[in-house]
Design a protein around this motif. Sequence first.
Motif, short mmCIF file in Angstrom:
data_model
loop_
_atom_site.label_atom_id
_atom_site.label_comp_id
_atom_site.label_asym_id
_atom_site.label_seq_id
_atom_site.Cartn_x
_atom_site.Cartn_y
_atom_site.Cartn_z
N ALA A 519 0.83 -1.21 0.00
CA ALA A 519 0.00 0.00 0.00
C ALA A 519 0.86 1.25 0.00
O ALA A 519 0.55 2.25 -0.67
CB ALA A 519 -0.92 -0.01 1.22
N ALA A 520 1.98 1.24 0.73
CA ALA A 520 2.84 2.41 0.82
C ALA A 520 3.47 2.73 -0.52
O ALA A 520 3.51 3.90 -0.96
CB ALA A 520 3.92 2.19 1.87
N ILE A 521 3.98 1.73 -1.20
CA ILE A 521 4.63 1.95 -2.50
C ILE A 521 3.62 2.46 -3.51
O ILE A 521 3.89 3.37 -4.29
CB ILE A 521 5.30 0.64 -2.97
CG1 ILE A 521 6.49 0.34 -2.04
CG2 ILE A 521 5.74 0.74 -4.42
CD1 ILE A 521 7.06 -1.05 -2.23
N ASN A 522 2.42 1.89 -3.46
CA ASN A 522 1.38 2.34 -4.38
C ASN A 522 0.98 3.79 -4.09
O ASN A 522 0.71 4.58 -5.01
CB ASN A 522 0.16 1.42 -4.26
CG ASN A 522 -0.91 1.77 -5.26
OD1 ASN A 522 -0.71 1.71 -6.47
ND2 ASN A 522 -2.09 2.16 -4.74
N ALA A 523 0.97 4.16 -2.80
CA ALA A 523 0.57 5.52 -2.44
C ALA A 523 1.64 6.54 -2.75
O ALA A 523 1.35 7.66 -3.20
CB ALA A 523 0.23 5.57 -0.95
N VAL A 524 2.91 6.18 -2.55
CA VAL A 524 3.99 7.16 -2.66
C VAL A 524 4.64 7.15 -4.05
O VAL A 524 4.99 8.21 -4.59
CB VAL A 524 5.06 6.89 -1.58
CG1 VAL A 524 6.22 7.88 -1.71
CG2 VAL A 524 4.44 6.98 -0.19
N TYR A 525 4.79 5.97 -4.63
CA TYR A 525 5.60 5.86 -5.84
C TYR A 525 4.80 5.45 -7.07
O TYR A 525 5.40 5.07 -8.09
CB TYR A 525 6.72 4.84 -5.62
CG TYR A 525 7.64 5.21 -4.49
CD1 TYR A 525 8.53 6.28 -4.62
CD2 TYR A 525 7.62 4.50 -3.29
CE1 TYR A 525 9.39 6.62 -3.58
CE2 TYR A 525 8.47 4.84 -2.25
CZ TYR A 525 9.35 5.91 -2.40
OH TYR A 525 10.20 6.25 -1.38
N ALA A 526 3.50 5.50 -7.01
CA ALA A 526 2.68 5.06 -8.14
C ALA A 526 3.04 5.81 -9.42
O ALA A 526 3.21 5.20 -10.49
CB ALA A 526 1.21 5.23 -7.81
N ARG A 527 3.16 7.12 -9.34
CA ARG A 527 3.45 7.90 -10.54
C ARG A 527 4.84 7.57 -11.08
O ARG A 527 5.04 7.42 -12.29
CB ARG A 527 3.34 9.39 -10.23
CG ARG A 527 3.58 10.29 -11.44
CD ARG A 527 3.36 11.75 -11.08
NE ARG A 527 1.99 11.98 -10.65
CZ ARG A 527 1.54 13.16 -10.22
NH1 ARG A 527 2.37 14.20 -10.15
NH2 ARG A 527 0.29 13.31 -9.85
N LYS A 528 5.85 7.48 -10.17
CA LYS A 528 7.22 7.18 -10.60
C LYS A 528 7.28 5.82 -11.29
O LYS A 528 7.96 5.67 -12.34
CB LYS A 528 8.13 7.20 -9.38
CG LYS A 528 9.58 6.83 -9.69
CD LYS A 528 10.42 6.88 -8.41
CE LYS A 528 11.87 6.46 -8.73
NZ LYS A 528 12.73 6.52 -7.53
N LEU A 529 6.60 4.84 -10.74
CA LEU A 529 6.62 3.51 -11.33
C LEU A 529 5.90 3.49 -12.67
O LEU A 529 6.30 2.77 -13.61
CB LEU A 529 5.97 2.49 -10.36
CG LEU A 529 6.76 2.20 -9.08
CD1 LEU A 529 5.92 1.38 -8.11
CD2 LEU A 529 8.07 1.47 -9.40
N ALA A 530 4.82 4.27 -12.77
CA ALA A 530 4.07 4.31 -14.03
C ALA A 530 4.89 4.89 -15.17
O ALA A 530 4.64 4.60 -16.35
CB ALA A 530 2.79 5.12 -13.84
N GLU A 531 5.89 5.70 -14.86
CA GLU A 531 6.71 6.33 -15.89
C GLU A 531 7.79 5.39 -16.43
O GLU A 531 8.47 5.73 -17.41
CB GLU A 531 7.37 7.59 -15.31
CG GLU A 531 6.37 8.71 -15.00
CD GLU A 531 7.02 9.88 -14.28
OE1 GLU A 531 8.21 9.73 -13.91
OE2 GLU A 531 6.33 10.89 -14.07
N ILE A 532 7.97 4.24 -15.78
CA ILE A 532 8.96 3.27 -16.25
C ILE A 532 8.29 2.35 -17.28
O ILE A 532 7.37 1.59 -16.95
CB ILE A 532 9.52 2.44 -15.07
CG1 ILE A 532 10.17 3.36 -14.04
CG2 ILE A 532 10.53 1.41 -15.58
CD1 ILE A 532 10.64 2.65 -12.79
N ASP A 533 8.75 2.41 -18.52
CA ASP A 533 8.12 1.64 -19.60
C ASP A 533 8.51 0.17 -19.59
O ASP A 533 7.68 -0.70 -19.90
CB ASP A 533 8.51 2.27 -20.96
CG ASP A 533 7.93 3.67 -21.12
OD1 ASP A 533 6.85 3.92 -20.54
OD2 ASP A 533 8.56 4.49 -21.81
#
Length: 600
Positions: A519-533
Motif C-alpha cells: 500500500a505504501a509503495i502504491n501511495a507514494v511511488y505510483a506515478r514514478k513507477l508508471a513512468e517506467i516503460d
Amino acid sequence: MKVRISAGASDEEASAIAAALAEHVGETVELYADDDDEPLAVHDATDDSSADPDRTPPSEPRPGPESESDSDAGLGPTDRERRLRAEIDDILEGGPEKYRDQLDESDKLFVRDRLALWFDGENSEFQFEDGKFAAFDDWHPDGAGEETDDRLPADGLITGGATFEGRDVHYMANDYTVKRGSMAKKGVEKFLRMQQRALKTGKPVFYLMDSSGGRIDQQTGFFANREGIGKYYYNHSMLSGRVPQVCVLYGPSIAGAAYTPVFADFTIMVEGMSAMAIASPRMVQMVTGEDIDLQELGGPEVHARESGSADLVAEDEEHARELVAQLITYLPDNADEKPPRRASIPPASSPAGIDAVVPQEPNRGYDMTEVIDRVVDDGSYFELRPDYGAEIITAYARIDGRPVGIVANQPAHRAGAIFPDAAEKAAEFIWKSDAFNIPLLYLCDTPGFMAGSQVEKEGILEQGKKMIYATSSATVPKQTVVVRKAYGAGIYAMGGPAYDPESVIGLPSGEIAIMGPEAAINAVYARKLAEIDDPEERERTEQELREAYREDIDIHRMASEVVIDEIVPPSALREELAARFAFYEDVEKSLPDKKHGTIL
C-alpha cells in the motif's frame, strides 16, 4: 448420717430421698421411718448407683439439648410444624403438573432440579432460599394446595445464596411452570432484594433466566414503580464492574426479561432452548408484519454470530454449568480483589514452535491460537464470543498460573483486519477485564482498521474509537507483543507504545508502520513507477522500494529507535511474559481526576 422421715413413704421414694441427701452432704445416709430400728434405705455417697437406675451419675455431664432425657420424652414436631413442612413441600412442587410435563418435552429441567444441578455438588457447602412463601396467600389461603392454573409457588421466581465451585454467590431462577416464568410484584421484590444484597456483600450474581417477561395481567404494582421491574436495570448498572454478573438463558426471555442477559457481564445461551428478543414473534408480526419464529428472531445463532449479545452457546444444561464453572476461575468476587491464581502448568504445545508458526510474509494467513497454545498454561484457554467479530480473539487464559485477558488479532479471518464488530467485542472485553483486575495481553498482527463504504456505514470509526478508549483507560498491567504486522491505527488499538503498556515486545517477524509495503509503495511511488516503460525494470524498482520500506519498518529498527522495549526469541516468549506479568503485578496507575469519560 441418720435421717428419720414420717411413715408412709414407699421404698422407691425412700431410696430417692436417701440418694439425693447423700449426694448433697457427701456422706452415707441411712433413712428411717419414725421410730423404726431398721433403715428404709441406705445410700453411700461414693456409690454412683442408686435405687433409680436411670439417674445420671453426678460425675457425668448432664444430658444436652440433643440427648433424649426424661424431660424430652415424647417431644418432637407438632402438628404446627408438620403443617409448615407440608406447605413447603407443596411450594417445592412448582406450578401445575401439566406445565412440568411440558418441560420434559423440551428436555428442560424443572427449576428446582436445575438448582440441584448447580449447587448440590461436592464443592457446595450450602444453599438457602429467600421468599419461598411469596404470594402464598394469593393461591394457597387454606393450605389446601389445590392443583389449578393459578398456582403461584414463590411467585414464580426463586432467589437465595449458595456456594458454587467453592465460591459464594447470589442467585435467582425463574420457575417456568408458574405463569411461564413471568415476573410479578412479589417476585420482582425478591429479585431487587437479591441485587441490593449483592451490592453489600460483594459476591457474584448468577441469573438463571427462563422468563416470558412481565405478568401483563398483574402489572399494577411492579411495572413503573420506584421499586418495580425498572429498578432491575438500575441495580444491574450499579452492580456493573462491582461484582461479576453471569446470566444463563434456559428459555425465551422477552421484552423486559431480555435486558437482564444483555446487562450481565457474561451471557450463555443453551442450544435449541434459549432465545431473547425485545418483543415476541406475535408482537413483531403485529407491529411490522414480519412473520418469523422465535429462534430466527433471537435464538443462539442470532446472538452469538450477529448481535454479539451471547458470549457462549452451551450444548445443554450440564454444559452451561460447566462453562460457568470454568469462567469464574478467572474472575475475582468483586472489584476490590485480584483474580484467583492456580498452579503453573506447561503449555499444550512447545514454545519452541512459535517462530515456525508465524510466517515472515505479512500477507500469509495462519491461526493465532497456535501461538497462544504455546504461551498459555495447558487447558486454560477460554474464548468468549468466538463467532462474533472472529478477526479478533478475546479469551481468558493463565500464564504461569496467573489469569490474563488476551486480545489477539486473528490472521486466519479477514487477514486480521479490524472490522466494527471486532472492535466492539474487543472494547467490551478490555473494559470488563480492567473492571475485575485481570491483566491484559495484546498479540498484535493486523493490517489495521478495515476501510470501505460498508464498514463506514457500520460505524468503523465509532467502534474503533471505543476500542482505543478502552485500551487507553485500562489501568491493569498490560503487555503488548508485536507478533508480525502492526499497521495503521491497529497498533494504537492493540496497546501500542503510546498507550501506557508495561512492555512492548517484538518478535523477529514484527513490523510497525503506517501501512504495509504494498500500500505504501502504491501511495507514494505510483506515478514514478508508471513512468517506467520497461516491465522488468519497473518490477525490479518496485522490489527495491519494497525492500527499503520493509527495512525501515522492521522490528530491529523499532528497537534501535527504542520504540519497543525488547526483541525476544519466540521460544522464550512465554517465559518473558510470565516474568513481566509477575514483576508488574502491583503496578499503580491512575486516571485524570474526572467524573467519567464520555466515550463508553
